[in-house]
Design a protein around this motif. Structure first.
Motif, mmCIF file in Angstrom:
data_model
loop_
_atom_site.group_PDB
_atom_site.id
_atom_site.type_symbol
_atom_site.label_atom_id
_atom_site.label_comp_id
_atom_site.label_asym_id
_atom_site.label_seq_id
_atom_site.Cartn_x
_atom_site.Cartn_y
_atom_site.Cartn_z
ATOM 1 N N GLY A 7 0.815 -1.207 0.000
ATOM 2 C CA GLY A 7 0.000 0.000 0.000
ATOM 3 C C GLY A 7 0.849 1.258 0.000
ATOM 4 O O GLY A 7 0.569 2.219 -0.733
ATOM 5 N N LEU A 40 1.243 4.245 -2.947
ATOM 6 C CA LEU A 40 1.070 5.673 -2.672
ATOM 7 C C LEU A 40 2.321 6.469 -3.027
ATOM 8 O O LEU A 40 2.228 7.572 -3.573
ATOM 9 C CB LEU A 40 0.720 5.877 -1.198
ATOM 10 N N ASP A 51 -2.067 8.405 5.556
ATOM 11 C CA ASP A 51 -2.479 7.940 4.228
ATOM 12 C C ASP A 51 -2.269 6.428 4.094
ATOM 13 O O ASP A 51 -3.101 5.713 3.517
ATOM 14 C CB ASP A 51 -1.685 8.657 3.132
ATOM 15 N N ILE A 74 -5.230 3.533 3.453
ATOM 16 C CA ILE A 74 -5.289 2.598 2.323
ATOM 17 C C ILE A 74 -5.239 1.151 2.801
ATOM 18 O O ILE A 74 -5.775 0.255 2.155
ATOM 19 C CB ILE A 74 -4.165 2.893 1.293
#
Length: 203
Positions: A17, A21, A34, A38
């Motif tokens: 993940g 990103l 963040d 996710i």
């Protein structure tokens, strides 16, 4: 009901993940929150596996290096020259997680993690290749550990100069040819390394 995943699977999920990103937004613009979002993790869940975003970067760099070394060890025809040729591919190829970084501070962090990964994972492969060459008579009887350290020092220098923008690709290639000539002479394998430098020049 929340599904419990095995620790290794959860850790790999976090890395995947975060890597996604980083490539989408760039390393600097991704926050721990963040990554938590996710991966659908709580703050405690995240920090159970990683101490920081930088810790994730280090793990991704180690994974890239481990994958490269594992692939190399499966190649029965692998030579020291082959390792050098593969290492030079970053000049014209995809630099992986390094492409997500911006600025001297981030690149310096990347290089420190990369150097640690090379010492931990790549150094032994290089020592093994040199020792095999010495045993077969292809290389002069020199200490494999010492030549491996020289090899890694040269590689580190090229990476640092190139990624921090001090050298152009042309300058990096020129230094590589000079360094390879010196290593070839040390190993008593001038012909092998001369052929390698010619192949790098042609790329």
């Amino acid at each position: 009901m929340r599904i419990r995943k095995a620790p290794d699977a959860r850790r790999q999920e976090i890395l995947a993940g975060a890597e996604q990103l980083f490539h989408e937004r760039g390393y600097a613009d991704v926050q721990v929150d963040d990554i938590m979002a996710i991966c659908q993790l709580s703050r405690g869940g995240f920090y159970h596996y990683f101490a920081s975003k930088a810790d994730i970067l280090g793990a991704l760099i180690r994974a890239e290096t481990a994958k490269t070394v594992e692939r190399a060890r499966k190649d029965e025809a692998l030579t020291l020259a082959g390792i050098i040729r593969a290492g030079s591919a970053y000049i014209h190829g995809e630099p992986g997680i390094a492409a997500t970084l911006d600025g001297a501070g981030e690149i310096d962090l990347y290089l420190r993690f990369l150097e640690d990964a090379h010492q931990e994972l790549l150094a032994q492969l290089i020592r093994d290749l040199i020792a095999a060459g010495v045993a077969s008579g292809a290389y002069a009887d020199v200490p494999a550990a010492h030549v491996a350290e020289l090899f890694l020092a040269i590689n580190t220098h090229i990476n640092r100069k190139t990624l921090l923008g001090a050298w152009s690709d042309t300058e990096a290639a020129a230094f590589s040819r000079t360094a390879l000539g010196a290593l070839g002479a040390l190993l008593g394998a001038e012909a092998e390394f001369a052929a390698l430098t010619q192949s790098l020049t042609a790329e």
